[in-house]
Scaffold this motif. Structure first.
Motif, PDB file in Angstrom:
ATOM      1  N   GLN A 146       0.826  -1.212   0.000  1.00 54.05           N
ATOM      2  CA  GLN A 146       0.000   0.000   0.000  1.00 54.05           C
ATOM      3  C   GLN A 146       0.864   1.268   0.000  1.00 54.05           C
ATOM      4  O   GLN A 146       0.630   2.185  -0.776  1.00 54.05           O
ATOM      5  CB  GLN A 146      -0.931  -0.014   1.206  1.00 54.05           C
ATOM      6  N   SER A 147       1.855   1.291   0.850  1.00 52.32           N
ATOM      7  CA  SER A 147       2.667   2.513   0.978  1.00 52.32           C
ATOM      8  C   SER A 147       3.757   2.590  -0.075  1.00 52.32           C
ATOM      9  O   SER A 147       4.286   3.672  -0.340  1.00 52.32           O
ATOM     10  CB  SER A 147       3.318   2.551   2.364  1.00 52.32           C
ATOM     11  N   GLY A 148       4.114   1.462  -0.641  1.00 54.62           N
ATOM     12  CA  GLY A 148       5.246   1.450  -1.559  1.00 54.62           C
ATOM     13  C   GLY A 148       6.588   1.501  -0.862  1.00 54.62           C
ATOM     14  O   GLY A 148       7.628   1.661  -1.508  1.00 54.62           O
ATOM     15  N   GLU A 149       6.571   1.376   0.465  1.00 56.41           N
ATOM     16  CA  GLU A 149       7.845   1.414   1.195  1.00 56.41           C
ATOM     17  C   GLU A 149       8.744   0.249   0.769  1.00 56.41           C
ATOM     18  O   GLU A 149       8.294  -0.898   0.702  1.00 56.41           O
ATOM     19  CB  GLU A 149       7.579   1.327   2.701  1.00 56.41           C
ATOM     20  N   LEU A 150       9.994   0.570   0.508  1.00 55.89           N
ATOM     21  CA  LEU A 150      10.975  -0.468   0.163  1.00 55.89           C
ATOM     22  C   LEU A 150      11.397  -1.199   1.430  1.00 55.89           C
ATOM     23  O   LEU A 150      11.838  -0.574   2.405  1.00 55.89           O
ATOM     24  CB  LEU A 150      12.192   0.192  -0.493  1.00 55.89           C
ATOM     25  N   ILE A 151      11.262  -2.526   1.416  1.00 55.38           N
ATOM     26  CA  ILE A 151      11.579  -3.343   2.591  1.00 55.38           C
ATOM     27  C   ILE A 151      12.933  -4.025   2.443  1.00 55.38           C
ATOM     28  O   ILE A 151      13.666  -4.194   3.414  1.00 55.38           O
ATOM     29  CB  ILE A 151      10.478  -4.410   2.818  1.00 55.38           C
ATOM     30  N   SER A 152      13.257  -4.435   1.222  1.00 48.64           N
ATOM     31  CA  SER A 152      14.543  -5.119   1.003  1.00 48.64           C
ATOM     32  C   SER A 152      14.861  -5.109  -0.479  1.00 48.64           C
ATOM     33  O   SER A 152      13.973  -4.958  -1.324  1.00 48.64           O
ATOM     34  CB  SER A 152      14.492  -6.573   1.501  1.00 48.64           C
ATOM     35  N   ILE A 153      16.133  -5.298  -0.779  1.00 51.15           N
ATOM     36  CA  ILE A 153      16.547  -5.529  -2.163  1.00 51.15           C
ATOM     37  C   ILE A 153      17.328  -6.837  -2.214  1.00 51.15           C
ATOM     38  O   ILE A 153      17.841  -7.320  -1.193  1.00 51.15           O
ATOM     39  CB  ILE A 153      17.387  -4.374  -2.755  1.00 51.15           C
ATOM     40  N   GLY A 154      17.392  -7.386  -3.420  1.00 51.34           N
ATOM     41  CA  GLY A 154      18.164  -8.603  -3.622  1.00 51.34           C
ATOM     42  C   GLY A 154      18.890  -8.535  -4.947  1.00 51.34           C
ATOM     43  O   GLY A 154      18.362  -8.000  -5.933  1.00 51.34           O
ATOM     44  N   LEU A 155      20.088  -9.047  -4.973  1.00 50.68           N
ATOM     45  CA  LEU A 155      20.869  -9.147  -6.204  1.00 50.68           C
ATOM     46  C   LEU A 155      21.373 -10.571  -6.326  1.00 50.68           C
ATOM     47  O   LEU A 155      21.629 -11.230  -5.315  1.00 50.68           O
ATOM     48  CB  LEU A 155      22.064  -8.190  -6.157  1.00 50.68           C
ATOM     49  N   ASN A 156      21.531 -11.041  -7.541  1.00 52.57           N
ATOM     50  CA  ASN A 156      22.115 -12.361  -7.744  1.00 52.57           C
ATOM     51  C   ASN A 156      23.563 -12.348  -7.263  1.00 52.57           C
ATOM     52  O   ASN A 156      24.369 -11.517  -7.682  1.00 52.57           O
ATOM     53  CB  ASN A 156      22.044 -12.738  -9.224  1.00 52.57           C
ATOM     54  N   ARG A 157      23.886 -13.301  -6.370  1.00 48.75           N
ATOM     55  CA  ARG A 157      25.223 -13.338  -5.758  1.00 48.75           C
ATOM     56  C   ARG A 157      25.822 -14.738  -5.842  1.00 48.75           C
ATOM     57  O   ARG A 157      26.737 -15.072  -5.073  1.00 48.75           O
ATOM     58  CB  ARG A 157      25.108 -12.896  -4.290  1.00 48.75           C
ATOM     59  N   VAL A 158      25.298 -15.558  -6.759  1.00 48.72           N
ATOM     60  CA  VAL A 158      25.644 -16.981  -6.814  1.00 48.72           C
ATOM     61  C   VAL A 158      27.153 -17.213  -6.905  1.00 48.72           C
ATOM     62  O   VAL A 158      27.732 -17.928  -6.074  1.00 48.72           O
ATOM     63  CB  VAL A 158      24.920 -17.669  -8.002  1.00 48.72           C
TER      64      VAL A 158
ATOM     65  N   ALA B  40      11.423  -9.702  11.170  1.00 51.29           N
ATOM     66  CA  ALA B  40      11.519 -10.704  12.253  1.00 51.29           C
ATOM     67  C   ALA B  40      10.423 -11.755  12.182  1.00 51.29           C
ATOM     68  O   ALA B  40       9.809 -12.122  13.187  1.00 51.29           O
ATOM     69  CB  ALA B  40      11.533 -10.022  13.625  1.00 51.29           C
ATOM     70  N   THR B  41      10.180 -12.255  10.965  1.00 52.74           N
ATOM     71  CA  THR B  41       9.235 -13.363  10.799  1.00 52.74           C
ATOM     72  C   THR B  41       9.582 -14.145   9.548  1.00 52.74           C
ATOM     73  O   THR B  41      10.035 -13.584   8.559  1.00 52.74           O
ATOM     74  CB  THR B  41       7.782 -12.867  10.696  1.00 52.74           C
ATOM     75  N   HIS B  42       9.310 -15.453   9.606  1.00 57.27           N
ATOM     76  CA  HIS B  42       9.489 -16.280   8.410  1.00 57.27           C
ATOM     77  C   HIS B  42       8.271 -16.192   7.496  1.00 57.27           C
ATOM     78  O   HIS B  42       8.280 -16.774   6.406  1.00 57.27           O
ATOM     79  CB  HIS B  42       9.677 -17.743   8.807  1.00 57.27           C
ATOM     80  N   ASP B  43       7.235 -15.480   7.937  1.00 58.86           N
ATOM     81  CA  ASP B  43       5.957 -15.456   7.206  1.00 58.86           C
ATOM     82  C   ASP B  43       5.541 -13.997   7.012  1.00 58.86           C
ATOM     83  O   ASP B  43       4.965 -13.381   7.908  1.00 58.86           O
ATOM     84  CB  ASP B  43       4.909 -16.230   8.003  1.00 58.86           C
ATOM     85  N   LEU B  44       5.835 -13.465   5.833  1.00 55.17           N
ATOM     86  CA  LEU B  44       5.562 -12.041   5.583  1.00 55.17           C
ATOM     87  C   LEU B  44       4.074 -11.718   5.647  1.00 55.17           C
ATOM     88  O   LEU B  44       3.712 -10.556   5.825  1.00 55.17           O
ATOM     89  CB  LEU B  44       6.141 -11.631   4.222  1.00 55.17           C
ATOM     90  N   SER B  45       3.230 -12.715   5.530  1.00 58.38           N
ATOM     91  CA  SER B  45       1.794 -12.425   5.573  1.00 58.38           C
ATOM     92  C   SER B  45       1.340 -12.017   6.972  1.00 58.38           C
ATOM     93  O   SER B  45       0.262 -11.463   7.143  1.00 58.38           O
ATOM     94  CB  SER B  45       0.979 -13.633   5.104  1.00 58.38           C
ATOM     95  N   THR B  46       2.169 -12.275   7.969  1.00 57.54           N
ATOM     96  CA  THR B  46       1.782 -11.912   9.339  1.00 57.54           C
ATOM     97  C   THR B  46       2.344 -10.558   9.755  1.00 57.54           C
ATOM     98  O   THR B  46       2.049 -10.077  10.849  1.00 57.54           O
ATOM     99  CB  THR B  46       2.315 -12.956  10.353  1.00 57.54           C
ATOM    100  N   ALA B  47       3.134  -9.938   8.892  1.00 60.06           N
ATOM    101  CA  ALA B  47       3.892  -8.765   9.332  1.00 60.06           C
ATOM    102  C   ALA B  47       3.122  -7.460   9.180  1.00 60.06           C
ATOM    103  O   ALA B  47       3.376  -6.512   9.900  1.00 60.06           O
ATOM    104  CB  ALA B  47       5.201  -8.670   8.561  1.00 60.06           C
ATOM    105  N   ALA B  48       2.196  -7.386   8.287  1.00 58.44           N
ATOM    106  CA  ALA B  48       1.451  -6.135   8.089  1.00 58.44           C
ATOM    107  C   ALA B  48       0.177  -6.448   7.317  1.00 58.44           C
ATOM    108  O   ALA B  48       0.168  -7.315   6.447  1.00 58.44           O
ATOM    109  CB  ALA B  48       2.286  -5.122   7.319  1.00 58.44           C
ATOM    110  N   LYS B  49      -0.882  -5.726   7.615  1.00 56.59           N
ATOM    111  CA  LYS B  49      -2.164  -6.062   7.019  1.00 56.59           C
ATOM    112  C   LYS B  49      -2.199  -5.928   5.505  1.00 56.59           C
ATOM    113  O   LYS B  49      -2.879  -6.684   4.829  1.00 56.59           O
ATOM    114  CB  LYS B  49      -3.257  -5.170   7.614  1.00 56.59           C
ATOM    115  N   THR B  50      -1.479  -4.963   4.988  1.00 57.11           N
ATOM    116  CA  THR B  50      -1.619  -4.696   3.563  1.00 57.11           C
ATOM    117  C   THR B  50      -0.792  -5.633   2.696  1.00 57.11           C
ATOM    118  O   THR B  50      -0.938  -5.635   1.489  1.00 57.11           O
ATOM    119  CB  THR B  50      -1.221  -3.258   3.237  1.00 57.11           C
TER     120      THR B  50
END
Lengths: 198, 198
Positions: free
Chosen positions: B59-71, B94-104
């Protein structure tokens, strides 16, 4: 605003070193029983889900790495047992491609049939053999976990995948003992921690 | 005997912080263009393969993380861009389940269609939306990479997967720009580092 992280670490629980056998495990049954012991230890120790894995050098039986499910305690849905075993093997051998590390190749023992994530990890690992204890149907019968989709003919796809090195697949190794480990997780009140359950 | 490892770390390359936008990215095109810029930076910087990803709060568009290929640089076949973005988001929240971290809910933007490993990682992550730039056919046309198998109807399986939370899938976002990034990797002599190539 959420502070962005730039690194993460996954690790085995304290006490793992005491679980390691002192001499090579020379056949499939011994290797699988070792892996099932690791899974039972992870359950009893309450350090993750009821799954374990290990990578061996195929010819010598040398143990290269172990993996335990660490999803909930380490806040990471990637942290399946197979994932940790593969990543630790690659770290120790200093390559992303285990097929380049030794002529005789490496094999992954997994206490349960890999889910789709671990199928994919096996695909890209450079392993040349996958040995499985419990079937996915066993996991779904004896625990609350649901395994998700796999590509059709997943075993055949691993064993015949031009232009990549084939991965031999063997299933049902110590299946009954693997089923007992799963049942003990459920009997101990072990949770299904799958994401987004309604 | 190989020394057993008990932990591994994956990380973003130095300089990642300078790539982060100063204000929220408010629509899909802006978010994908940011991710494609990360992929191009990883190519130019020679810090991994030609793929990037990012997790946003929907909803907010807040950036939570980035990832790059590092193989290749980090000796780890798990280290696809999506893997790192998912694991870093889960660490920050701090969760293995992102669906529990925020309503949106949270969404993963990926510069290229997830391979089977990253399909599986998406499956278990708790993400509720996946947005893709280049198709797998684009990757195979424009680079030497071969993408491997996916479950049949993978998009439908993500969007309709009782009892788990559905994952909406959108493809072809900035596809032409995503194709250009892939072509630039090949033009720069970028290698196919897939395991066990004959």
């Amino acid at each position: 605003m959420t502070e962005l992280a730039d690194r993460f670490e996954l690790s085995l629980p304290d006490g793992w070193r005491q679980q390691i056998p002192l001499s090579p495990l020379t056949n499939d049954v011994d290797r699988m029983q070792f892996v099932l012991g690791l899974a039972q230890w992870n359950i009893n120790n309450k350090t993750g889900g009821p799954f374990a894995a290990a990578v061996f050098e195929r010819q010598s039986g040398e143990l290269i790495s172990i993996g335990l499910n660490r999803v909930v305690p380490q806040f990471c849905s990637l942290a399946h047992a197979e994932a940790i075993a593969i990543a630790l093997a690659q770290k120790s051998l200093a390559t992303h491609d285990l097929s380049t590390a030794a002529k005789t190749g490496f094999e992954l023992f997994a206490s349960g049939q890999p889910c789709v994530q671990c199928f994919g990890m096996t695909w890209w690992s450079g392993l040349s053999r996958l040995v499985v204890g419990a079937r996915s149907t066993d996991i779904e019968e004896l625990t609350e976990f649901r395994e998700g989709p796999l590509p059709d003919k997943w075993r055949q796809q691993l064993s015949d995948r031009q232009p990549l090195l084939p991965v031999e697949v063997e299933i049902d190794v110590c299946r009954e003992e693997a089923r007992s480990v799963l049942a003990s997780y459920t009997n101990a009140g072990g949770l299904n921690y799958s994401p987004g359950l309604f």
